[in-house]
Design a protein around this motif. Structure first.
Motif, mmCIF file in Angstrom:
data_model
loop_
_atom_site.group_PDB
_atom_site.id
_atom_site.type_symbol
_atom_site.label_atom_id
_atom_site.label_comp_id
_atom_site.label_asym_id
_atom_site.label_seq_id
_atom_site.Cartn_x
_atom_site.Cartn_y
_atom_site.Cartn_z
ATOM 1 N N THR A 12 11.473 1.075 4.403
ATOM 2 C CA THR A 12 10.726 0.032 3.708
ATOM 3 C C THR A 12 11.368 -0.310 2.372
ATOM 4 O OG1 THR A 12 8.564 -0.573 2.812
ATOM 5 C CG2 THR A 12 9.174 1.728 2.625
ATOM 6 N N ASP A 13 11.145 -1.521 1.925
ATOM 7 C CA ASP A 13 11.534 -1.934 0.586
ATOM 8 C C ASP A 13 10.327 -1.921 -0.348
ATOM 9 O OD1 ASP A 13 14.249 -2.379 1.171
ATOM 10 O OD2 ASP A 13 13.805 -4.370 1.964
ATOM 11 N N SER A 14 9.167 -1.551 0.177
ATOM 12 C CA SER A 14 7.938 -1.534 -0.614
ATOM 13 C C SER A 14 8.032 -0.466 -1.697
ATOM 14 C CB SER A 14 6.730 -1.244 0.273
ATOM 15 O OG SER A 14 6.571 -2.259 1.237
ATOM 16 N N SER A 15 7.592 -0.827 -2.899
ATOM 17 C CA SER A 15 7.622 0.128 -3.997
ATOM 18 C C SER A 15 6.249 0.719 -4.291
ATOM 19 C CB SER A 15 8.183 -0.529 -5.258
ATOM 20 O OG SER A 15 7.371 -1.629 -5.634
ATOM 21 N N THR A 16 5.182 0.086 -3.764
ATOM 22 C CA THR A 16 3.836 0.601 -3.973
ATOM 23 C C THR A 16 3.106 0.692 -2.637
ATOM 24 O OG1 THR A 16 2.754 -1.546 -4.247
ATOM 25 C CG2 THR A 16 3.693 -0.519 -6.244
ATOM 26 N N LEU A 17 2.018 1.423 -2.649
ATOM 27 C CA LEU A 17 1.205 1.547 -1.450
ATOM 28 C C LEU A 17 0.628 0.198 -1.034
ATOM 29 C CD1 LEU A 17 0.068 3.404 0.687
ATOM 30 C CD2 LEU A 17 -1.767 4.010 -0.898
ATOM 31 N N LEU A 18 0.258 -0.642 -1.999
ATOM 32 C CA LEU A 18 -0.259 -1.976 -1.680
ATOM 33 C C LEU A 18 0.803 -2.798 -0.956
ATOM 34 C CD1 LEU A 18 -2.524 -4.058 -1.822
ATOM 35 C CD2 LEU A 18 -1.605 -4.764 -4.044
ATOM 36 N N ASP A 19 2.033 -2.766 -1.447
ATOM 37 C CA ASP A 19 3.119 -3.506 -0.788
ATOM 38 C C ASP A 19 3.316 -3.016 0.646
ATOM 39 O OD1 ASP A 19 3.570 -4.883 -3.165
ATOM 40 O OD2 ASP A 19 5.246 -3.595 -3.773
ATOM 41 N N LEU A 20 3.273 -1.698 0.831
ATOM 42 C CA LEU A 20 3.445 -1.146 2.169
ATOM 43 C C LEU A 20 2.293 -1.562 3.079
ATOM 44 C CD1 LEU A 20 5.144 0.641 4.062
ATOM 45 C CD2 LEU A 20 3.699 2.568 3.328
ATOM 46 N N SER A 21 1.078 -1.584 2.551
ATOM 47 C CA SER A 21 -0.069 -1.991 3.373
ATOM 48 C C SER A 21 0.089 -3.428 3.850
ATOM 49 C CB SER A 21 -1.381 -1.812 2.611
ATOM 50 O OG SER A 21 -1.535 -2.786 1.600
ATOM 51 N N LYS A 22 0.640 -4.270 2.997
ATOM 52 C CA LYS A 22 0.894 -5.662 3.400
ATOM 53 C C LYS A 22 2.012 -5.722 4.441
ATOM 54 C CE LYS A 22 -0.661 -7.627 -0.972
ATOM 55 N NZ LYS A 22 -0.247 -8.308 -2.213
ATOM 56 N N GLU A 23 3.049 -4.948 4.223
ATOM 57 C CA GLU A 23 4.179 -4.914 5.170
ATOM 58 C C GLU A 23 3.714 -4.453 6.555
ATOM 59 O OE1 GLU A 23 8.235 -2.305 5.701
ATOM 60 O OE2 GLU A 23 7.630 -2.828 3.652
ATOM 61 N N LEU A 24 2.798 -3.492 6.572
ATOM 62 C CA LEU A 24 2.292 -2.965 7.839
ATOM 63 C C LEU A 24 1.118 -3.768 8.379
ATOM 64 C CD1 LEU A 24 2.384 0.858 7.019
ATOM 65 C CD2 LEU A 24 4.062 -0.471 8.323
ATOM 66 N N ALA A 25 0.713 -4.800 7.648
ATOM 67 C CA ALA A 25 -0.402 -5.681 8.038
ATOM 68 C C ALA A 25 -1.688 -4.891 8.298
ATOM 69 C CB ALA A 25 -0.017 -6.532 9.246
ATOM 70 N N LEU A 26 -2.003 -3.983 7.373
ATOM 71 C CA LEU A 26 -3.237 -3.221 7.504
ATOM 72 C C LEU A 26 -4.435 -4.131 7.269
ATOM 73 C CD1 LEU A 26 -2.373 0.097 5.619
ATOM 74 C CD2 LEU A 26 -2.260 -0.390 8.060
ATOM 75 N N PRO A 27 -5.534 -3.886 7.971
ATOM 76 C CA PRO A 27 -6.722 -4.725 7.778
ATOM 77 C C PRO A 27 -7.325 -4.522 6.393
ATOM 78 C CG PRO A 27 -7.156 -2.930 9.332
ATOM 79 C CD PRO A 27 -5.708 -2.872 8.997
ATOM 80 N N ASP A 28 -8.113 -5.494 5.958
ATOM 81 C CA ASP A 28 -8.723 -5.448 4.631
ATOM 82 C C ASP A 28 -9.837 -4.411 4.523
ATOM 83 O OD1 ASP A 28 -7.053 -7.457 3.687
ATOM 84 O OD2 ASP A 28 -8.484 -9.049 4.192
ATOM 85 N N LYS A 29 -10.420 -4.021 5.648
ATOM 86 C CA LYS A 29 -11.522 -3.059 5.635
ATOM 87 C C LYS A 29 -11.317 -2.012 6.718
ATOM 88 C CE LYS A 29 -14.933 -6.314 3.921
ATOM 89 N NZ LYS A 29 -16.221 -6.954 4.172
ATOM 90 N N GLY A 30 -11.970 -0.871 6.531
ATOM 91 C CA GLY A 30 -11.955 0.151 7.571
ATOM 92 C C GLY A 30 -10.693 0.968 7.654
ATOM 93 N N VAL A 31 -9.969 1.078 6.528
ATOM 94 C CA VAL A 31 -8.724 1.838 6.510
ATOM 95 C C VAL A 31 -8.761 2.806 5.333
ATOM 96 C CG1 VAL A 31 -6.221 1.703 6.208
ATOM 97 C CG2 VAL A 31 -7.396 -0.032 7.538
ATOM 98 N N ALA A 32 -8.337 4.025 5.585
ATOM 99 C CA ALA A 32 -8.163 5.008 4.519
ATOM 100 C C ALA A 32 -6.720 5.491 4.575
ATOM 101 C CB ALA A 32 -9.122 6.169 4.696
ATOM 102 N N VAL A 33 -6.152 5.773 3.399
ATOM 103 C CA VAL A 33 -4.753 6.175 3.331
ATOM 104 C C VAL A 33 -4.620 7.395 2.419
ATOM 105 C CG1 VAL A 33 -2.417 5.464 2.682
ATOM 106 C CG2 VAL A 33 -3.989 3.789 3.654
#
Length: 92
Positions: A12-33
């Motif tokens: 990944t080129d993501s530098s933050t967890l938020l960037d990675l969540s977008k890269e992985l197309a995680l849903p807006d709700k119902g996810v824990a990391v």
């Protein structure tokens, strides 16, 4: 950089967890990391930096309970303490 996402190596080129969540197309709700066995509240994802080799576990809520998105058995993936943090995250 390379990180582990649910025991699978991901580049990944993501530098933050938020960037990675977008890269992985995680849903807006119902996810824990969790990053390196520490649950990270969604409000802190933008401020949570990723580093080479980070161990990231993503759990998605499912009807009737929760689901670890992985091929590994949940006992192999999470310690009892982290499992309880995830359960608490979804029930609070």
């Amino acid at each position: 950089m390379k990180v582990l996402v649910n025991a699978k190596e991901v580049t990944t080129d993501s530098s933050t967890l938020l960037d990675l969540s977008k890269e992985l197309a995680l849903p807006d709700k119902g996810v824990a990391v969790a990053v390196n066995n520490q649950i990270v509240p969604r409000a802190e994802w933008a401020d949570t930096p990723l580093s080479e080799g980070a161990n990231i576990v993503i759990i998605k809520a499912a009807c009737g309970g929760w689901l670890i998105v992985t091929r590994m058995k949940k006992e192999e993936m999470l310690s009892q303490n982290v499992r309880m943090q995830f359960i608490s995250h979804f029930t609070d």
